[in-house]
Design an enzyme around this catalytic site. Structure first.
Site, PDB file in Angstrom:
ATOM      1  N   TRP A 100       1.056  -1.168   0.055  1.00 16.23           N
ATOM      2  CA  TRP A 100      -0.006  -0.062   0.073  1.00 16.23           C
ATOM      3  C   TRP A 100       1.026   1.223   0.008  1.00 16.23           C
ATOM      4  CZ3 TRP A 100      -4.258  -1.046  -1.854  1.00 16.23           C
ATOM      5  CH2 TRP A 100      -4.898  -2.354  -1.607  1.00 16.23           C
ATOM      6  N   ASP A 167      -1.458   6.799   6.231  1.00 11.68           N
ATOM      7  CA  ASP A 167      -2.348   5.564   5.943  1.00 11.68           C
ATOM      8  C   ASP A 167      -2.731   5.049   7.164  1.00 11.68           C
ATOM      9  OD1 ASP A 167      -4.259   3.849   4.802  1.00 11.68           O
ATOM     10  OD2 ASP A 167      -2.620   3.388   3.307  1.00 11.68           O
ATOM     11  N   LYS A 191     -11.680  -1.720   6.934  1.00 10.27           N
ATOM     12  CA  LYS A 191     -10.854  -2.564   7.622  1.00 10.27           C
ATOM     13  C   LYS A 191     -11.012  -2.575   9.232  1.00 10.27           C
ATOM     14  CE  LYS A 191      -8.151  -3.559   3.978  1.00 10.27           C
ATOM     15  NZ  LYS A 191      -7.393  -2.437   3.374  1.00 10.27           N
TER      16      LYS A 191
HETATM   17  C1  LIG Z   1      -6.849  -1.870   2.090  1.00 10.52           C
HETATM   18  C2  LIG Z   1      -5.804  -0.833   2.082  1.00 10.52           C
HETATM   19  C3  LIG Z   1      -5.824   0.378   1.257  1.00 10.52           C
HETATM   20  C4  LIG Z   1      -6.781   0.381   0.163  1.00 10.52           C
HETATM   21  O1  LIG Z   1      -7.832   0.819   0.579  1.00 10.52           O
HETATM   22  P1  LIG Z   1      -9.094   0.667  -0.564  1.00 10.52           P
HETATM   23  O2  LIG Z   1     -10.165   1.049   0.226  1.00 10.52           O
HETATM   24  O3  LIG Z   1      -9.449  -0.589  -1.047  1.00 10.52           O
HETATM   25  O4  LIG Z   1      -8.712   1.675  -1.680  1.00 10.52           O
HETATM   26  C5  LIG Z   1      -4.990   1.338   1.416  1.00 10.52           C
HETATM   27  N1  LIG Z   1      -3.985   1.267   2.240  1.00 10.52           N
HETATM   28  C6  LIG Z   1      -3.940   0.191   3.358  1.00 10.52           C
HETATM   29  C7  LIG Z   1      -3.117   0.348   4.522  1.00 10.52           C
HETATM   30  C8  LIG Z   1      -4.949  -0.922   3.367  1.00 10.52           C
HETATM   31  O5  LIG Z   1      -5.042  -1.989   4.244  1.00 10.52           O
END
Ligand SMILES: *Cc1c(COP(=O)(O)O)cnc(C)c1O
Length: 364
Positions: A100, A167, A191
């Site tokens: 990511w 993030d 998540k």
């Molecule tokens: C799943 C994830 C993403 C991507 O998220 P989307 O909503 O599918 O675009 C980005 N960063 C991390 C750390 C993730 O676990």
């Protein structure tokens, strides 16, 4: 009910699923479904206001920050961040700790100058880099606080003299943080916060307009802040289900409570991985994620990580399946196993998994 260890979309508490289903049929005795109410209605205004208030109180967000509920997932933020924060004559600093993080870097490099100041790619992203220097003239420093695919987590917030961008898609609200350390925090809800479809962005107001770029309104944080997340139709249902989940978290005791519970569950599994001769963890001990726990199967004889034959893995997966456990296969790019330990995962589910691992070791 299954024991769901999937990496995302995540499980949510059973009462959240029940309340959400009821609202699909009749939302708060309005005679309307939550799926059909206007996003400009009084009823939905109350939903979005309560959701924002709960995000603010659970994370103790200072007043000079805005909270946005956007669409486009974590991935859209990879592009929105440089569009909004990276001026043409500046460079953004990035920490590369997994898939990511890498995607965020690739998007930033399309928009402006992005520099990777530390990376653990050479060691299959099995650790968190500790020695790096953040250029004092960088536009911002971006990092991924929990690496969902590789199972590593930052336990100390990186020190940065420039705005810190995180993030937190896979660890937001799993543990205490100090929001004032950050310029911007973003997280796809699916998540740990709610269903897929809504992304939470928390941003220090002084960063608005930092890049000086002319950008499409839909990608402009300022537009979303001014409109209080109603610049266009927001993901109404996803925001509502997230609200139900935030209420659940608040009711139980907030971040202090959940952080403790997550630590207990993670320790149960790491203890088993370390004691069980058939399994071995893949990430550096001090960086082991409490949210996504990654491990491999190994030969009983080997002190090192000899991979077992494919049929042993499928035998284990069969036992796992027979016990109602789903979602522990590793990410397609990492292999092995990945167990996600998100907020809503009950301790009893982790106990079942640990017992299955013990049974497997006895039998094979
Ligand atoms: C799943 C994830 C993403 C991507 O998220 P989307 O909503 O599918 O675009 C980005 N960063 C991390 C750390 C993730 O676990």
């Amino acid at each position: 009910m299954k024991h769901n260890f999937g990496a995302g979309p995540c499980l949510l508490p059973p009462e959240v699923f029940a309340e959400a289903s009821q609202a699909v049929l009749d939302f708060n005795d309005t005679g309307l479904s939550i799926l059909e109410i206007s996003h400009r209605s009084e009823e939905f205004e109350a939903v979005i206001e309560e959701a924002e208030a709960l995000v603010r109180s659970l994370l103790d967000i200072p007043n000079d920050y805005s909270v946005m509920f956007l669409q486009g997932g974590g991935s859209q933020q990879f592009a929105m961040i440089p569009l909004n924060l990276l001026a043409e004559d500046k460079t953004a600093a990035y920490l590369d700790t997994g898939i990511w993080a890498k995607k965020a870097i690739q998007e930033a490099a399309k928009i402006g100058h992005a520099e990777v100041i530390a990376s653990s790619a050479g060691a299959s992203y099995s650790y968190i880099p500790k020695d790096f220097i953040v250029p004092t003239d960088a536009a911002y420093l971006h990092y991924t606080s929990n690496n969902t695919v590789y199972g590593t987590e930052w336990f100390e917030t990186p020190k940065s003299s420039v705005p810190l961008v995180a993030d937190m898609s896979s660890d937001i609200m799993s543990k205490q943080i100090d929001v004032s350390d950050f310029g911007l925090i973003y997280a796809g809800a699916q998540k740990n916060l709610g269903p897929a479809g809504v992304t939470v962005v928390i941003m220090k107001n002084e960063l608005v307009g930092l890049s000086g770029r002319s950008i499409p309104k839909i990608f402009d944080y300022n537009e979303h802040i001014k409109a209080k997340s109603l610049y266009h139709t927001p993901p109404v249902f996803a925001i509502y289900v997230m609200l139900l989940n935030l209420r659940w978290l608040k009711r139980l005791g907030g971040i202090a409570y959940i952080s403790n519970k997550n630590a207990i569950k993670a320790e149960m599994l790491y203890d088993e991985i370390d004691q069980n001769p058939l399994f071995i963890g893949t990430s550096a001990r001090e960086d082991r994620s409490r949210m996504n726990i990654t491990f491999l199967m190994r030969d009983k004889m080997g002190g090192s990580a000899f991979l077992k034959k494919a049929d042993d893995k499928s035998r284990f997966l069969k036992l796992v399946e027979d016990n109602g456990i789903v979602g522990i296969n590793g990410h397609r790019s990492a292999g092995g196993f990945r167990v996600s330990n998100y907020n809503a995962l009950p301790i009893s589910s982790m106990k079942v998994l640990v017992e299955v691992m013990q049974e497997f070791a006895r039998k094979y």
